[in-house]
Design a protein around this motif. Structure first.
Motif, PDB file in Angstrom:
ATOM      1  N   SER A  65       0.866  -1.169   0.000  1.00  0.00           N
ATOM      2  CA  SER A  65       0.000   0.000   0.000  1.00  0.00           C
ATOM      3  C   SER A  65       0.908   1.225   0.000  1.00  0.00           C
ATOM      4  O   SER A  65       1.853   1.303   0.774  1.00  0.00           O
ATOM      5  N   VAL A  66       0.623   2.177  -0.896  1.00  0.00           N
ATOM      6  CA  VAL A  66       1.514   3.331  -1.043  1.00  0.00           C
ATOM      7  C   VAL A  66       0.723   4.623  -0.950  1.00  0.00           C
ATOM      8  O   VAL A  66      -0.483   4.662  -1.198  1.00  0.00           O
ATOM      9  N   GLY A  67       1.411   5.703  -0.602  1.00  0.00           N
ATOM     10  CA  GLY A  67       0.807   7.027  -0.587  1.00  0.00           C
ATOM     11  C   GLY A  67       0.922   7.687  -1.940  1.00  0.00           C
ATOM     12  O   GLY A  67       1.558   7.168  -2.865  1.00  0.00           O
ATOM     13  N   SER A  92      -5.157   6.627  -2.874  1.00  0.00           N
ATOM     14  CA  SER A  92      -5.588   7.847  -3.553  1.00  0.00           C
ATOM     15  C   SER A  92      -6.561   7.472  -4.653  1.00  0.00           C
ATOM     16  O   SER A  92      -6.627   6.311  -5.066  1.00  0.00           O
ATOM     17  N   ILE A  93      -7.302   8.463  -5.114  1.00  0.00           N
ATOM     18  CA  ILE A  93      -8.214   8.241  -6.232  1.00  0.00           C
ATOM     19  C   ILE A  93      -7.445   8.223  -7.549  1.00  0.00           C
ATOM     20  O   ILE A  93      -7.691   7.409  -8.423  1.00  0.00           O
ATOM     21  N   ALA A 114     -11.335   4.127  -3.142  1.00  0.00           N
ATOM     22  CA  ALA A 114     -12.462   5.065  -3.108  1.00  0.00           C
ATOM     23  C   ALA A 114     -12.588   5.588  -1.682  1.00  0.00           C
ATOM     24  O   ALA A 114     -12.413   4.841  -0.727  1.00  0.00           O
ATOM     25  N   TYR A 115     -12.838   6.884  -1.562  1.00  0.00           N
ATOM     26  CA  TYR A 115     -13.126   7.428  -0.235  1.00  0.00           C
ATOM     27  C   TYR A 115     -14.239   8.452  -0.366  1.00  0.00           C
ATOM     28  O   TYR A 115     -14.617   8.846  -1.469  1.00  0.00           O
ATOM     29  N   SER A 116     -14.753   8.856   0.753  1.00  0.00           N
ATOM     30  CA  SER A 116     -15.885   9.773   0.770  1.00  0.00           C
ATOM     31  C   SER A 116     -15.594  11.007  -0.079  1.00  0.00           C
ATOM     32  O   SER A 116     -14.574  11.676   0.127  1.00  0.00           O
ATOM     33  N   ASP A 316     -11.381   5.949   5.243  1.00  0.00           N
ATOM     34  CA  ASP A 316     -11.880   5.250   4.057  1.00  0.00           C
ATOM     35  C   ASP A 316     -10.738   4.754   3.189  1.00  0.00           C
ATOM     36  O   ASP A 316     -10.741   3.603   2.722  1.00  0.00           O
ATOM     37  N   ALA A 317      -9.760   5.625   2.937  1.00  0.00           N
ATOM     38  CA  ALA A 317      -8.668   5.284   2.029  1.00  0.00           C
ATOM     39  C   ALA A 317      -7.806   4.156   2.583  1.00  0.00           C
ATOM     40  O   ALA A 317      -7.437   3.222   1.860  1.00  0.00           O
ATOM     41  N   VAL A 318      -7.483   4.225   3.871  1.00  0.00           N
ATOM     42  CA  VAL A 318      -6.660   3.180   4.481  1.00  0.00           C
ATOM     43  C   VAL A 318      -7.409   1.851   4.483  1.00  0.00           C
ATOM     44  O   VAL A 318      -6.855   0.804   4.111  1.00  0.00           O
ATOM     45  N   GLU A 319      -8.673   1.884   4.894  1.00  0.00           N
ATOM     46  CA  GLU A 319      -9.440   0.638   4.948  1.00  0.00           C
ATOM     47  C   GLU A 319      -9.590   0.018   3.561  1.00  0.00           C
ATOM     48  O   GLU A 319      -9.428  -1.194   3.392  1.00  0.00           O
ATOM     49  N   ASP A 320      -9.888   0.836   2.564  1.00  0.00           N
ATOM     50  CA  ASP A 320     -10.060   0.312   1.212  1.00  0.00           C
ATOM     51  C   ASP A 320      -8.751  -0.269   0.686  1.00  0.00           C
ATOM     52  O   ASP A 320      -8.738  -1.310   0.024  1.00  0.00           O
ATOM     53  N   SER A 321      -7.637   0.388   0.981  1.00  0.00           N
ATOM     54  CA  SER A 321      -6.345  -0.101   0.511  1.00  0.00           C
ATOM     55  C   SER A 321      -5.992  -1.444   1.141  1.00  0.00           C
ATOM     56  O   SER A 321      -5.563  -2.382   0.451  1.00  0.00           O
TER      57      SER A 321
END
Length: 335
Positions: A65-67, A92-93, A114-116, A316-321
């Motif tokens: 998982s990367v930023g 990220s999107i 995907a995040y809010s 959201d982003a961390v959980e989805d990743s």
């Protein structure tokens, strides 16, 4: 028999998915640790960004998982592939900080999250309100103990036409918020996805008092707002960009702002922001002349790609990743 039951249960439990989480700052690291157990993953967390040198930190894991804050070059992707990485989830999107096609060529699947959309949508409306009320000058004056009013009064959104370029999840969320201000809303996209008045791009830029950018950055959308379109905008109009810097021709925008033709701009993203945004540059020379010229203008607001940065969107982003990595490892990932 009973003494063997815990061992049997442990043997039956599915193994946790190993994931290397790069470029993980404290707020994200706390989320990773909190979410990992629930999602059945075992993360190795590092503050290091992905690079050719740091790729070895992923040895033994197939998923990373990367930023999005640091560009990932092809040498780093190749190094990840060589240590066995087969899946990369970017928190990220957009994927503009790396080359997914090259990653695929060396055996790495790349996927975004995907995040809010509410984080960026809220921030976009905030920038609109600040821009049309001249808040940069207001704050600067009051910080210097000058409590006089601005020379020109601000504007109210209900009296304005707002043009939304790109009506995906974020653009649609911006439109939803703007309805509460009772302003006229125009929209432009390759397909209608929101309840709005869709018009050709040249009509949108001519008739809008505010133009806001929310389309993904692709070869077709680079400089979607360029010199010719900026010249068509209403005198005194405003540009808002919380999408991607290269959606906007910065030199053309600067010319229109410095000549006094446009009323102002509010930019959370900027061409060439890499290496400057997200860094402490107080004691450094800013290499981007465009950035320094923009910041000198009293009617231009600049923020460092922070529109997405809320506790909700980050979670959201961390959980989805993490979930995407787990699903890839478990064979339940869908392209």
């Amino acid at each position: 028999m009973t003494s063997l039951e815990p061992a049997r249960s442990a043997a039956q439990a599915p193994p946790a998915t190993g994931i290397t989480v790069y470029d993980c700052e404290p707020a994200e690291a706390e989320l990773v640790r909190r979410l990992a157990r629930r999602l059945g993953v075992e993360p190795v967390v590092t503050t290091a960004a992905v690079s050719e040198a740091s790729a070895e930190l992923a040895a033994g894991t197939r998923c990373v998982s990367v930023g999005h804050k640091t560009p990932i070059d092809n040498a780093a992707l190749l190094a990840l592939s060589r240590v066995g990485v087969r899946y990369l989830s970017t928190r990220s999107i957009g994927c503009n900080h790396l080359d997914p096609a090259y990653a695929k060529s060396v055996g790495i699947t790349v996927e975004n999250v995907a995040y809010s959309p509410d984080s960026v949508a809220d921030y976009t409306v905030l920038l609109m309100l600040m821009a049309v009320r001249g808040m940069k000058s207001v704050v600067r004056r009051t910080d210097a103990h000058d409590y006089r009013l601005n020379e020109a009064p601000g504007k109210e959104l209900r009296d304005l036409t707002v043009g939304v370029i790109g009506t995906g999840r974020i653009g649609a969320a911006v439109i939803e918020r703007l309805r509460g201000f009772c302003c006229r809303i125009l929209a432009h996209d390759v397909r209608a996805a929101a309840c709005a008045d869709y018009v050709p791009l040249d009509v949108l830029v001519r008739e809008s008092d505010i133009v806001t950018l929310h389309t993904p950055l692709t070869a077709d959308t680079r400089w979607i707002l360029h010199h010719g379109q900026i010249e068509q905008m209403k005198p005194g109009a405003f540009v808002i960009n919380t999408g991607r810097g290269p959606l906007l021709d910065t030199d053309a925008l600067l010319f229109a702002l410095e000549s006094g033709r446009l009323g102002g701009a509010a930019l959370d993203v900027l061409e060439g922001e890499e290496g400057t945004f997200y860094a402490d540059c107080r004691d450094k020379l800013i290499e981007s002349t465009a950035l320094t010229r923009l910041q000198r203008l009293p009617n231009v607001l600049i923020s460092p790609h922070t529109a997405y940065y809320t506790d909700h969107a980050l979670s959201d982003a961390v959980e989805d990743s993490l979930r995407n990595c787990r699903n890839f490892e478990n064979g339940t990932h869908h392209e």
